[in-house]
Design an enzyme around this catalytic site. Structure first.
Site, mmCIF file in Angstrom:
data_model
loop_
_atom_site.group_PDB
_atom_site.id
_atom_site.type_symbol
_atom_site.label_atom_id
_atom_site.label_comp_id
_atom_site.label_asym_id
_atom_site.label_seq_id
_atom_site.Cartn_x
_atom_site.Cartn_y
_atom_site.Cartn_z
ATOM 1 C CB CYS A 182 -3.240 1.767 -50.405
ATOM 2 S SG CYS A 182 -1.903 1.891 -51.586
ATOM 3 N NE ARG A 220 -5.572 -2.549 -46.871
ATOM 4 C CZ ARG A 220 -5.939 -3.750 -47.288
ATOM 5 N NH1 ARG A 220 -6.339 -4.645 -46.425
ATOM 6 N NH2 ARG A 220 -5.926 -4.058 -48.565
ATOM 7 C CD1 TRP A 269 2.661 -1.608 -50.808
ATOM 8 C CD2 TRP A 269 3.538 -1.201 -48.810
ATOM 9 N NE1 TRP A 269 3.753 -2.408 -50.665
ATOM 10 C CE2 TRP A 269 4.311 -2.183 -49.456
ATOM 11 C CE3 TRP A 269 3.902 -0.780 -47.535
ATOM 12 C CZ2 TRP A 269 5.433 -2.746 -48.859
ATOM 13 C CZ3 TRP A 269 5.015 -1.356 -46.952
ATOM 14 C CH2 TRP A 269 5.760 -2.321 -47.613
ATOM 15 C CG ASN A 302 -5.320 -1.308 -52.545
ATOM 16 O OD1 ASN A 302 -4.123 -1.442 -52.778
ATOM 17 N ND2 ASN A 302 -6.038 -2.235 -51.933
ATOM 18 N N GLY A 303 -3.932 -0.580 -55.669
ATOM 19 C CA GLY A 303 -3.711 -1.492 -56.793
ATOM 20 C C GLY A 303 -2.770 -0.879 -57.803
ATOM 21 C CD GLU A 336 11.933 -19.275 -45.149
ATOM 22 O OE1 GLU A 336 13.080 -18.979 -44.821
ATOM 23 O OE2 GLU A 336 10.940 -18.561 -44.914
ATOM 24 C CE LYS A 348 9.406 -17.786 -42.356
ATOM 25 N NZ LYS A 348 10.791 -17.366 -42.366
ATOM 26 C CD GLU A 375 11.970 -16.626 -38.374
ATOM 27 O OE1 GLU A 375 12.528 -15.575 -38.098
ATOM 28 O OE2 GLU A 375 11.610 -16.917 -39.532
ATOM 29 C CG HIS A 383 29.101 -36.468 -47.219
ATOM 30 N ND1 HIS A 383 30.135 -37.257 -47.690
ATOM 31 C CD2 HIS A 383 28.252 -36.303 -48.263
ATOM 32 C CE1 HIS A 383 29.930 -37.533 -48.966
ATOM 33 N NE2 HIS A 383 28.784 -36.964 -49.338
ATOM 34 C CE LYS A 385 8.571 -8.006 -41.612
ATOM 35 N NZ LYS A 385 8.646 -9.429 -41.988
#
Ligand code: F6R
Length: 614
Positions: A2, A27, A75, A101-102, A484, A488, A491, A507, A609
């Site tokens: 947060c 945040r 958040w 926050n936490g 992955e 990356k 994109e 193969h 996103k």
């Protein structure tokens, strides 16, 4: 993750706090709130949704003039993102207000204690217990600073707390353990923020607090102590960044910042989910143990990077639980008429919790009466809301379009799920589970050790920036890492890149190998099913045909070194956990290469996103 703000000075606290929250909104933006101290009382306002909702409310309600205040942009971790759960939270008599926050790990015990003493807690948050405890302290005569020290000694977990006392218009008090907190030092005014962007318009002089410290800001002073009240010191520094850089913590891209946040994010994903002996406590999995024991098939669904997390999960979950496990792209799953029963567990992985393909797939699964468990980063989003259970990944908001900390924390959540199922079903002994949990607990440090090699990886990006094609090879849990790594690069750098299971090379794909083609090779740890030796054979095969090998291997792996044109050393970890450390160099490489090519790393072309259309 947060955003928190505190202010004492001569300006209107409402304006300073709201402006600080605007800077920190990146945040978290589930809800926002403010508390002001004036005329011996606290007035607070809070609203679900973005800061604009709060601003509208306070323009209508006309908050009183005040020069001391705190604010919060949320958040959500504990409790839905609604008005009641929004911060600030007040003590029983509304004398103390707190933002946080936490995660307070022992909040359930403290809440129980307060309720037994007659306190009425109105929200579902962990934070509210801190407000009640602080208020009890000041009501028994302690000043707010002492109250904070006393309360912090009782708290477990990670937290930044910021508090005001309605009867003390001179100070704002904050405390820090494993969560960010900086003080802005002004003239005749002082500030508190999650990061310097909260106050950079007003001052560039900052004080960073150490672990387990309490800070008291007044109009003319800043005093730091430890939780026992002993005088302590923070680290004072001058902020050179401009405002835009400050929001990114000095990084050029949110994505790069998020890559470097990963040790913290991994730690948060593990926080409060196991005890010291490695016994898993996943209270949020609200599917009964009996039902979990009856599961006879798991289908993991997701898209893109989330699907690769699912591929890693399959290796781990099958190995630990012996439950047959399939992994499927969410958009394919729904249209193939999958066989689902009440004993099928569908695990939906989604950072945003809003991906339409994954959402439609879980709706299909729910209709077929399967159990659905979401692994998600966004509290209160649609996918967890429509699932039977959820494991939140606690990565904090991911702003860069390309997923980084979202992916690594999805891996952690998958490991926790696999181990939890093994615990409930008894397919692993407690000490075996404990051993893996201990390995997981070391992952933040190990991820940091990989990040410490960033300069070498950036040099590599510079060396290869004019290449037109890359291959990525892996085996076992390293195969999704190869996929992955290739994703990356595609994109972000818009370069042709493909990932393969190394055994598949002969193969067909080996025909692609040409003189100088860069090939990333993820080498499994030694000593398991000959995977390591077979990977070395694959490396030799591509090298013999002219490829340039960029090898990611355990740091003391001398066997592979002779076949590496470039060697990236990884900390030694168990095979199933290797994706956590092996992915990081690929993220750094793609981010840097795209930067060198002049691309917008945070918003790559053609992408969004959150993909909310099928
Ligand atoms: C790639 C990336 C995407 C997402 C995918 C699913 O870097 O970010 O492939 O992983 O669109 O998104 P979520 O996890 O939000 O469902």
């Amino acid at each position: 993750m947060c955003g928190i703000v505190g202010y004492v000075g001569d300006q209107q606290a409402r304006d300073v706090v709201i402006e600080g929250l605007r800077r920190l909104e990146y945040r978290g933006y589930d809800s926002a709130g403010i508390a002001l101290v004036h005329d011996g009382v606290i007035t607070s306002a809070k609203r679900a949704g973005k800061l604009a909702n709060l601003e509208k409310a306070i323009s209508e309600e006309a908050l009183p003039a005040a020069t001391v205040g705190i604010g919060h942009t949320r958040w959500a971790t504990h409790g839905a993102p609604n008005d009641v759960n929004a911060h600030p939270h007040l003590g029983a008599d509304g004398r103390v207000a707190v933002v946080h926050n936490g995660i307070l790990e022992n909040f359930a015990r403290l809440r129980d204690e307060l309720e037994r003493a007659g306190h009425d807690l109105v929200s579902e948050t962990d934070t509210e217990v801190a407000a009640h405890l602080l208020e009890l302290e000041v009501q028994s005569g302690a000043d707010l600073t002492t109250a904070m020290q006393n309360v912090c000694r009782r708290l477990e977990g990670a937290f930044t707390l910021v508090a005001v006392d309605g009867q003390d218009p001179t100070r704002v008090v904050a405390a820090r353990r494993n969560s960010p907190l900086v003080v802005g030092i002004g003239e005749g005014e002082n500030f508190i923020g999650s990061d310097v962007s909260a106050f950079i318009e007003h001052t560039r002089e900052a004080l960073e607090l150490g672990q387990d410290q309490v800070v008291t800001i007044t109009r003319d002073g800043v005093a730091v102590t430890d939780f026992d009240g002993n005088a302590a010191e923070g680290r004072r520094y001058h902020v050179d960044w401009d405002l835009a850089a400050a929001e990114k913590d000095g990084f050029d891209w949110f994505m790069r910042k998020e890559i470097f946040e990963q040790p913290r994010a991994i730690g948060d994903a593990l926080l409060g989910r196991h005890d010291e002996d490695g016994l898993l406590q996943l209270d949020e999995v609200r599917i009964s143990d009996d039902e979990l024991r009856d599961i006879d098939k798991i289908i993991i669904i997701g898209c893109g990077t989330a699907n690769y997390a699912g591929m890693v999960a399959k290796y781990a979950i099958e190995h630990w639980t012996r439950i047959p496990c399939e992994v499927e792209l969410a958009h394919e799953f729904r249209y193939r008429d999958p066989i689902l029963t009440r004993n099928t567990l569908v695990v939906a992985i989604s950072q945003s919790g809003e991906t339409a393909d994954t959402l439609m797939a879980i709706r299909h699964a729910v209709k077929q009466k399967a159990r659905v468990l979401a692994i998600c980063n966004t509290n209160g989003s649609t996918i967890p809301r429509e699932s039977d259970a959820v494991i939140y990944t606690h990565a904090g908001p991911e702003i860069g379009v390309a997923s980084t900390k979202g992916f690594l924390t999805q891996l952690i959540a998958c490991y926790l799920l696999g181990l939890y199922l093994a615990q409930v079903r008894g397919t692993k002994f407690g000490d075996e589970i404990g051993a893996v949990v201990r390995e997981l607990a070391q992952m933040p440090d190990r991820a940091q050790r990989v990040l410490d090699q960033s300069d070498a990886i950036y040099a590599l990006a510079k060396r290869f920036k004019d290449e037109k094609s890359f291959l990525f090879l892996g085996r076992h849990a390293g195969f999704p890492v190869a996929l992955e790594g290739a994703l990356k690069l595609k994109e972000l750098a818009y370069i042709h890149a493909e990932g393969f299971a190394a055994g598949e090379l002969k193969h067909g794909p080996i025909a692609l190998i040409d003189q100088g083609l860069p090939v990333f090779c993820v080498v499994p740890p030694r000593g398991r099913d000959q995977l390591h030796d077979k990977m070395i054979s694959a490396i030799q095969e591509v090298r013999a045909r002219g490829a340039l090998t960029i090898v990611l291997a355990e740091e003391d792996d001398t066997e592979v070194a002779p076949y590496a044109d470039v060697l990236i050393k990884l900390p030694i970890v168990p095979t199933l956990l290797q994706p956590v450390v092996a992915t990081i160099p690929m993220q750094l490489f793609a981010c840097e290469l795209a930067t060198l090519l002049g691309h917008d790393v945070d918003q790559p072309r053609n992408l969004a996103k959150s993909v909310t259309v099928e």
